[in-house]
Design a protein around this motif. Structure first.
Motif, mmCIF file in Angstrom:
data_model
loop_
_atom_site.group_PDB
_atom_site.id
_atom_site.type_symbol
_atom_site.label_atom_id
_atom_site.label_comp_id
_atom_site.label_asym_id
_atom_site.label_seq_id
_atom_site.Cartn_x
_atom_site.Cartn_y
_atom_site.Cartn_z
ATOM 1 N N GLU A 42 0.815 -1.220 0.000
ATOM 2 C CA GLU A 42 0.000 0.000 0.000
ATOM 3 C C GLU A 42 0.840 1.257 0.000
ATOM 4 O O GLU A 42 0.359 2.328 -0.332
ATOM 5 C CB GLU A 42 -0.953 -0.005 1.207
ATOM 6 N N GLU A 43 2.127 1.138 0.391
ATOM 7 C CA GLU A 43 2.979 2.318 0.414
ATOM 8 C C GLU A 43 3.951 2.321 -0.766
ATOM 9 O O GLU A 43 4.852 3.138 -0.829
ATOM 10 C CB GLU A 43 3.720 2.374 1.746
ATOM 11 N N GLN A 44 3.750 1.394 -1.694
ATOM 12 C CA GLN A 44 4.585 1.359 -2.892
ATOM 13 C C GLN A 44 3.733 1.740 -4.091
ATOM 14 O O GLN A 44 2.511 1.658 -4.077
ATOM 15 C CB GLN A 44 5.190 -0.037 -3.077
ATOM 16 N N GLY A 45 4.386 2.141 -5.154
ATOM 17 C CA GLY A 45 3.655 2.505 -6.344
ATOM 18 C C GLY A 45 3.110 3.913 -6.320
ATOM 19 O O GLY A 45 2.450 4.346 -7.261
ATOM 20 N N ARG A 46 3.344 4.616 -5.224
ATOM 21 C CA ARG A 46 2.974 6.026 -5.162
ATOM 22 C C ARG A 46 3.992 6.726 -4.304
ATOM 23 O O ARG A 46 4.705 6.111 -3.499
ATOM 24 C CB ARG A 46 1.566 6.221 -4.615
ATOM 25 N N SER A 47 4.083 8.019 -4.449
ATOM 26 C CA SER A 47 5.088 8.777 -3.714
ATOM 27 C C SER A 47 4.714 8.863 -2.246
ATOM 28 O O SER A 47 3.555 8.669 -1.858
ATOM 29 C CB SER A 47 5.214 10.182 -4.298
ATOM 30 N N ARG A 48 5.704 9.165 -1.410
ATOM 31 C CA ARG A 48 5.423 9.363 0.008
ATOM 32 C C ARG A 48 4.500 10.559 0.190
ATOM 33 O O ARG A 48 3.635 10.543 1.077
ATOM 34 C CB ARG A 48 6.721 9.563 0.783
ATOM 35 N N THR A 49 4.643 11.562 -0.626
ATOM 36 C CA THR A 49 3.762 12.726 -0.541
ATOM 37 C C THR A 49 2.315 12.319 -0.754
ATOM 38 O O THR A 49 1.413 12.760 -0.020
ATOM 39 C CB THR A 49 4.165 13.783 -1.574
ATOM 40 N N GLU A 50 2.070 11.460 -1.729
ATOM 41 C CA GLU A 50 0.700 10.999 -1.995
ATOM 42 C C GLU A 50 0.156 10.214 -0.812
ATOM 43 O O GLU A 50 -1.017 10.366 -0.435
ATOM 44 C CB GLU A 50 0.682 10.137 -3.262
ATOM 45 N N LEU A 51 0.988 9.375 -0.223
ATOM 46 C CA LEU A 51 0.563 8.615 0.950
ATOM 47 C C LEU A 51 0.194 9.538 2.096
ATOM 48 O O LEU A 51 -0.864 9.396 2.726
ATOM 49 C CB LEU A 51 1.679 7.662 1.386
ATOM 50 N N VAL A 52 1.064 10.504 2.400
ATOM 51 C CA VAL A 52 0.840 11.426 3.507
ATOM 52 C C VAL A 52 -0.429 12.248 3.291
ATOM 53 O O VAL A 52 -1.270 12.385 4.191
ATOM 54 C CB VAL A 52 2.073 12.339 3.683
#
Length: 448
Positions: free
Chosen positions: A9-19
């Motif tokens: 769930e924390e891969q495939g997108r940037s950390r910014t998008e997750l946050v």
């Protein structure tokens, strides 16, 4: 939709998008706490311009350096940190402003050269926190306190004997730098206290194993004299577990002797706290008689199976059920509000043994919170840093999912409200923009 480990769930997108996704999904959790938890679980990198300027931990320089007050709280060993090992990072940073309009947020420094968060200077020379290459906050560094500029008569620095954290609020007295839970069959599986002592000795840094009472008093005398603004308001006595004796004293008498000496020399100057094992009631009474006012018998993780796996020494010498019984008994000595056991938030999801979904992990931790809070005892937590020399850190270098940490803050606040309780004493002010507790966001997320 429930997040299950194994689904990245924390891969495939940037950390910014997750946050930003978590900020949107959990608006009741302050944005400051979302950023802070991510920094605490995953660490931050530093440009050389943002390091403290201190190589020895003495009083030179203008920035208060990281003291390594008990654990390493780093994602690499000292030999792997490069410039951050030779030229210490700051003890903490404070975040403000940026696109998220962050209120003042104090964050303990956990160094990770591979982190997507980086502290560095912009073109104008001012420091900022960058995420995925974008500046998201202004960064303030802790000023070198006047008392760090003075040494004891034997030449030791105040930082070595009595470092302060939480932006100067707390004096952290790790008077026994190793733990007698030793080896794979006894050491807590997330704890690097013994390795941290070894790595500092190997690097030739001063790192006293047992701090003499006289040195502690001398260091406190310097703090008391030069802390003219009375920023320091509490001290914590702590160190490794004592299963036999140190200097001919059992655990209650060993740690208690420091409290007795401090309270005799500086009556009422600071709030006295002790972190120790869950001891029998008679030993707990000795702590109170010595002058300790807040007792932290940390239960580490709630789940019975995980406690037995992750805390084999505690299970062997005391046992989980007895540990909990002793915590409840200690409330009769200190008063429930002054018994504050810690747990290590995130190890619930450490693989291969931990929960595989955030729902399961939160449900387990909520059960523990409700158990203690139903007795008027308010636990607190430290955000797990997966240090690489520990079994759990080695197996889980990314730590727990950020969603777990954000939902824990939500759960913690709701459980406090359910039982009509408030933030525990001895941690400074609560509320986003006010909190100084630096190794978790629980104080930032509570009402101010």
């Amino acid at each position: 939709m429930e997040i299950r480990l194994g689904i990245p769930e924390e891969q495939g997108r940037s950390r910014t998008e997750l946050v930003e996704d978590l900020m949107e999904r959990y608006p009741e959790v302050p944005r400051e706490a979302v950023i802070k938890e991510d920094l605490l679980r995953g660490g931050m990198a530093f440009d050389e311009s943002a390091l403290s300027g201190s190589t020895d931990g003495g009083g030179a320089g203008e920035v208060k350096p990281k003291s390594y007050f008990i654990f390493s709280f780093d994602h690499r060993t000292l030999p792997e940190l490069g410039a951050a090992a030779l030229n210490r990072p700051p003890e903490e940073i404070v975040l403000t402003g940026g696109p998220y309009e962050l209120r003042r947020t104090v964050v303990s420094v956990r160094v990770n050269p591979d982190s997507p968060y980086r502290v560095g200077a912009g073109e104008d020379g001012t420091l900022g926190l960058h995420l995925d290459g974008v500046r998201i906050a202004d960064v303030g560094l802790p000023p070198m306190p006047d008392y760090y500029r003075h040494t004891l008569a034997n030449g030791k620095s105040v930082m070595e004997v009595a470092p302060t954290i939480q932006w100067g609020y707390l004096i952290y007295l790790t008077v026994f730098r190793v733990c007698q839970y030793f080896g794979a069959k006894e050491e807590c599986q997330y704890c690097d206290i013994n390795h941290n002592w070894r790595q500092h000795k190997a690097a030739g840094r001063p790192y006293t194993g047992v701090k003499p009472v006289e040195e502690v008093l001398e260091a406190l005398e310097l703090i008391d004299r030069h802390d003219t603004g009375r920023t320091s308001q509490a001290y914590t006595l702590t160190g490794g577990a004592i299963t036999s004796q140190v200097g001919g004293r059992d655990e209650a008498d060993f740690y208690g002797q420091y409290a007795e000496a401090i309270e005799s020399r500086f009556p009422g100057r600071w709030i006295g706290k002790v972190v120790a094992q869950a001891l029998p009631r008679d030993d707990v009474q000795r702590f109170h008689d010595y002058g300790v006012r807040i007792y932290h018998p940390n239960f580490e993780v709630w789940d019975k199976r995980l406690f037995e796996l992750y805390c084999p020494g505690k299970e062997r010498y005391v046992g989980r059920a007895e540990w909990h019984r002793r915590i409840l008994d200690s409330a009769e000595v200190f008063g429930a509000a002054n018994v504050i056991p810690n747990f290590v938030a995130g190890v619930e999801m450490a693989q291969p043994f931990g929960f595989t979904t955030v729902d399961e992990a939160i449900a387990s931790t909520r059960e523990g919170l409700r158990f203690f809070m139903s007795h008027g005892i308010v636990p607190r937590f430290t955000t797990w840093c997966p240090e690489p020399t520990t079994p759990l850190g080695k197996a889980n270098p990314q730590g727990a999912p950020l969603e777990y940490h954000i939902r824990l803050l939500q759960t913690y606040r709701a459980t406090l409200a359910e039982f009509g309780l408030s933030s525990p004493p001895g941690y400074g002010p609560a509320g986003a923009g006010k909190a100084v507790f630096s190794v978790s966001s629980f104080m930032d997320s509570l009402p101010g």
